[in-house]
Scaffold this active site. Structure first.
Site, PDB file in Angstrom:
ATOM      1  CG  ASP A  26      -2.277   0.727   0.837  1.00  0.00           C
ATOM      2  OD1 ASP A  26      -2.376   1.801   0.055  1.00  0.00           O
ATOM      3  OD2 ASP A  26      -3.307   0.710   1.651  1.00  0.00           O
ATOM      4  CD  GLU A  72      -6.629   5.856   2.692  1.00  0.00           C
ATOM      5  OE1 GLU A  72      -5.547   5.438   3.153  1.00  0.00           O
ATOM      6  OE2 GLU A  72      -6.564   5.872   1.385  1.00  0.00           O
TER       7      GLU A  72
HETATM    8  C1  BGC Z   1      -5.125   2.808   0.333  1.00  0.00           C
HETATM    9  C2  BGC Z   1      -5.467   1.906  -0.700  1.00  0.00           C
HETATM   10  C3  BGC Z   1      -5.294   2.666  -2.291  1.00  0.00           C
HETATM   11  C4  BGC Z   1      -3.987   3.412  -2.399  1.00  0.00           C
HETATM   12  C5  BGC Z   1      -3.606   3.991  -3.483  1.00  0.00           C
HETATM   13  C6  BGC Z   1      -3.925   3.758  -0.171  1.00  0.00           C
HETATM   14  O1  BGC Z   1      -3.757   4.716   0.933  1.00  0.00           O
HETATM   15  O2  BGC Z   1      -5.034   2.482   1.571  1.00  0.00           O
HETATM   16  O3  BGC Z   1      -6.713   1.422  -0.674  1.00  0.00           O
HETATM   17  O4  BGC Z   1      -5.611   1.551  -3.048  1.00  0.00           O
HETATM   18  O5  BGC Z   1      -4.035   4.321  -1.279  1.00  0.00           O
HETATM   19  O6  BGC Z   1      -4.695   5.173  -3.776  1.00  0.00           O
HETATM   20  C1  BGC Z   2      -3.397   9.858  -2.199  1.00  0.00           C
HETATM   21  C2  BGC Z   2      -4.543   8.639  -1.956  1.00  0.00           C
HETATM   22  C3  BGC Z   2      -3.761   7.815  -1.140  1.00  0.00           C
HETATM   23  C4  BGC Z   2      -3.422   8.473   0.327  1.00  0.00           C
HETATM   24  C5  BGC Z   2      -2.839   7.967   1.265  1.00  0.00           C
HETATM   25  C6  BGC Z   2      -3.315  10.470  -0.917  1.00  0.00           C
HETATM   26  O1  BGC Z   2      -2.600  11.648  -1.102  1.00  0.00           O
HETATM   27  O2  BGC Z   2      -4.270  10.548  -3.161  1.00  0.00           O
HETATM   28  O3  BGC Z   2      -4.509   7.915  -3.350  1.00  0.00           O
HETATM   29  O4  BGC Z   2      -4.485   6.876  -0.613  1.00  0.00           O
HETATM   30  O5  BGC Z   2      -2.888   9.709  -0.166  1.00  0.00           O
HETATM   31  O6  BGC Z   2      -2.534   8.573   2.249  1.00  0.00           O
END
Ligand code: BGC
Ligand code: BGC
Length: 663
Positions: A329, A529
């Site tokens: 991830d 998130e």
């Molecule tokens: C998330 C994932 C996601 C990835 C890419 C991460 O922060 O946990 O689910 O696919 O970012 O955006």
């Molecule tokens: C991104 C997401 C990612 C996240 C993780 C963001 O800046 O756009 O895709 O999941 O950071 O912390």
């Protein structure tokens, strides 16, 4: 500590019951005794549905034998489009790129489908434009298409998974993910970071809405449907054809089980529970041939999943026979003790095959290369990772496909937000609404009346859609950013006026002429998130403006239908008491018209669509009932499976208005 045991049929239920009945204060003590020892032989061994193909293996071996160590290291690194140029991809032989939630072609706020396709072409050409003597391996482009192709302007935005769970309709889930795959392919992209097959058990978790259900069996059933929709069914000519994409089962393992619902936190459960509850969706996903898995940020009993060799390698690959590749991830490697975003041999040795290193890829490349050369990372491990990635690329046909823009669906932008896809989304909205209360059979409404539509969610497509919509958090957008979308208000207005009634919009609830009925649309604002993590389940604890709105209308003698937008069940006893009817609408996405389809009778007074949705998550009785799951002995307010239809007696006696929070 009082553990109430009941004779419950399955061990899963027993496991759930235990976790929900252990008082908070005992958690630390309980986790201290939880082991991190893994017994692979006790895990399921699903059938990986690909026979060994000599032709494919020979091609992989040939490629591998031609690759330098630099090329191999590049192949296992994935960079984000905001931090990598096509030229970097060529120079470092990067195997993959992704578009994070906030990363758009051209670096703007939004991007058109044509911009996405042009970008996919640019990276592809760079990956193929190798000097003589170097192996050209087409780059794989991944994107978070988690409820439709949600980063792309004009895409159909399907309801989030929390809503799909309430439908109890795996066939529709399969159609939805198949439609999503087509929209993704129209932009030249071939890999979706979906489905999330977490089993969220504490609603304080900000990602609860990304999960289908608290019920592992339902998640398992949907895992098959979602994977087969995205990839096509193994053994048919549709499998990974030009209309499908590679799927990602995520996040392996235990993302939905963290203590207190903390995102990226620690899942403190026994191996049995990890396997039977959190892990329930993985065997079916493997049997459906899912090509990639994403490792979880979270820990299991204190050990970060990204560094857990026993689970990533011994269980997932060796025991469960997963033959695709494991992607890490977003900079998750940096959370492993002893690591940084730029340097983490541990996770590669543990079994991560591709590292998601959005902005850290350059340093990671340099360190990883040095670690392979020094033997910290065995060459055999690197070769295995590259082999897995190449197999997936070959199964997809990436080598034969040519440039993204030359593929059959590429540039067919009328697929993006097509009427057929939007009809599916609208059907999903209708099927996912859950009726919690219907006092004196107020619903369904006669449309030939004076209907007032109220609340800050009424004419607000971004709020209907939630996080992971046009950007990571789903914020900062307006209705105008959804060219094909329809707000809940517009859907109601259309049908009421067509039937000969009158509809008025009033965000603050004021009116000139007294309405016959008010529909008040309110709920959570978008988040993604950890931004969505909560301390308890009280709905907007310091702001009761929505409650006052409902009460004010009722005080004037106006019956109120509450339409509650949320990514999870929340404590809304006061709002339920104040409303005449209460509908959990989840995060329905761009097709707000689906709400009117169910709430309103037809112009000739028929019921066009009855309520169909049943809770896929138990609804809390107090704000502190944060993890009341099926099998729990401690009664939720509305149990898993609850959901009224029009025929039912929908009267709900006054609920306690004590949130349970100490004041
Ligand atoms: C998330 C994932 C996601 C990835 C890419 C991460 O922060 O946990 O689910 O696919 O970012 O955006
Ligand atoms: C991104 C997401 C990612 C996240 C993780 C963001 O800046 O756009 O895709 O999941 O950071 O912390």
């Amino acid at each position: 500590m009082k553990l109430v045991r009941q004779s419950l049929a399955s061990s899963v239920r027993a496991a759930l019951m235990i976790i929900v009945t252990v008082p908070m204060t005992c958690m630390a003590a309980a986790s201290a005794s939880l082991s991190t020892k893994v017994h692979p032989a006790s895990w399921p061994a699903p059938h990986w549905p690909f026979a060994k193909s000599d032709a494919l293996e020979q091609r992989v071996q040939r490629l591998l034998s031609q690759m330098t160590v630099e090329e191999k290291v590049g192949q296992i690194i994935q960079a984000d489009i905001a931090s990598v140029t096509p030229d970097d991809v060529r120079q470092y032989h990067l195997g993959s790129i992704l578009a994070g939630g906030d990363s758009k072609p051209g670096g703007g706020r939004l991007a058109s489908p044509a911009q996405w396709l042009a970008l996919a072409d640019a990276y592809y050409h760079a990956s193929m434009d190798m000097p003589k003597g170097s192996v050209a391996i087409p780059v794989l482009f991944g994107i978070d298409a988690v409820h439709g192709d949600n980063d792309v302007t004009g895409a159909t935005i399907f309801p989030h998974n929390v809503a799909l769970g309430a439908m109890r309709d795996p066939a529709l889930v399969q159609q939805i993910t198949a439609a999503t795959a087509e929209e993704v392919r129209a932009t030249g992209i071939t890999w979706a970071f979906a489905p999330t097959i977490a089993v969220p058990r504490d609603r304080r978790w900000g990602r609860s809405y990304e999960g289908y259900s608290e019920n592992p069996q339902l998640v398992a059933q949907y895992a098959t449907a979602a994977v087969e929709g995205l990839q096509g069914r193994v053994g048919t000519s549709q499998f990974l054809d030009a209309s499908h994409v590679i799927a990602t089962a995520k996040h392996f393992l235990g993302d939905g089980g963290t203590t207190n619902g903390k995102d990226e936190g620690n899942t403190e459960v026994s191996e049995t529970e990890l396997r039977d509850v959190d892990g329930a969706g993985y065997p079916p996903a493997i049997a459906a041939g899912v090509q990639t898995m994403m490792a979880s940020y979270s820990s299991w009993n204190g050990v970060k999943m990204h560094g857990n060799k026993a689970l990533l390698t011994d269980v997932l690959k060796d025991r469960m026979g997963f033959g695709g590749f494991v992607v890490g991830d977003w900079n998750a490697q940096g959370q492993v003790p002893g690591c940084s975003n730029e340097d983490c041999p541990i996770v590669i040795n543990a079994g991560i095959d591709m590292l998601m290193a959005p902005d850290s890829w350059r340093g990671l490349y340099t360190h990883t290369l040095a670690e392979v050369k020094s033997g910290v990372i065995p060459m055999a491990r690197l070769d295995d990772a590259v082999t897995r990635i190449l197999r997936v690329k070959l199964r997809l046909g990436l080598f034969e496909m040519g440039a993204p823009s030359t593929q059959p669906l590429s540039g067919k932008f009328d697929l993006i937000g097509s009427s057929a896809h939007r009809a599916l989304a609208r059907q999903a909205v209708r099927e996912s609404l859950v009726l919690l209360k219907n006092q004196d059979h107020l619903l369904p409404l006669n449309p030939r009346q004076r209907v007032l539509v109220v609340g800050d969610g009424a004419d607000n497509i971004p709020k209907q859609c939630g996080g992971w919509t046009l950007n990571w958090q789903g914020t900062g957008t307006t209705n105008a950013d959804f060219p094909h979308g329809e707000s809940i208000w517009n859907g109601i207005r259309e049908q009421v006026t067509a039937a000969g009634g009158t509809a008025a919009l009033s965000a603050d609830g004021t009116f000139k002429q007294k309405p016959d009925v008010a529909i008040v649309v309110f709920g959570e604002n978008p988040y993604a998130e950890y931004h969505g993590d909560l301390p308890n389940l009280a709905y907007k604890p310091n702001d009761d403006s929505d409650l006052q709105l409902v009460r004010h209308l009722r005080a004037q003698g106006v019956p109120v239908v509450a339409v509650f937008l949320s990514g999870r069940p929340l404590w809304v006893n006061r709002e339920i008491n104040a409303s005449s009817a209460f509908v959990a609408a989840w995060l329905p996405g761009s097709e707000g018209g689906g709400v009117a389809d169910v709430l309103l009778r037809t112009r000739d007074d028929k019921i066009a669509h009855d309520f169909h949705g049943k809770l896929a998550y138990s609804w809390p009785r107090t704000a502190t009932q944060t993890s009341r799951n099926i099998g729990s002995n401690n009664r939720p307010l509305f149990a898993y499976g609850y959901g009224l239809t029009y025929e039912d007696n929908g009267n709900v006696s006054p609920l306690s208005e004590d949130s349970g929070l100490s004041r």
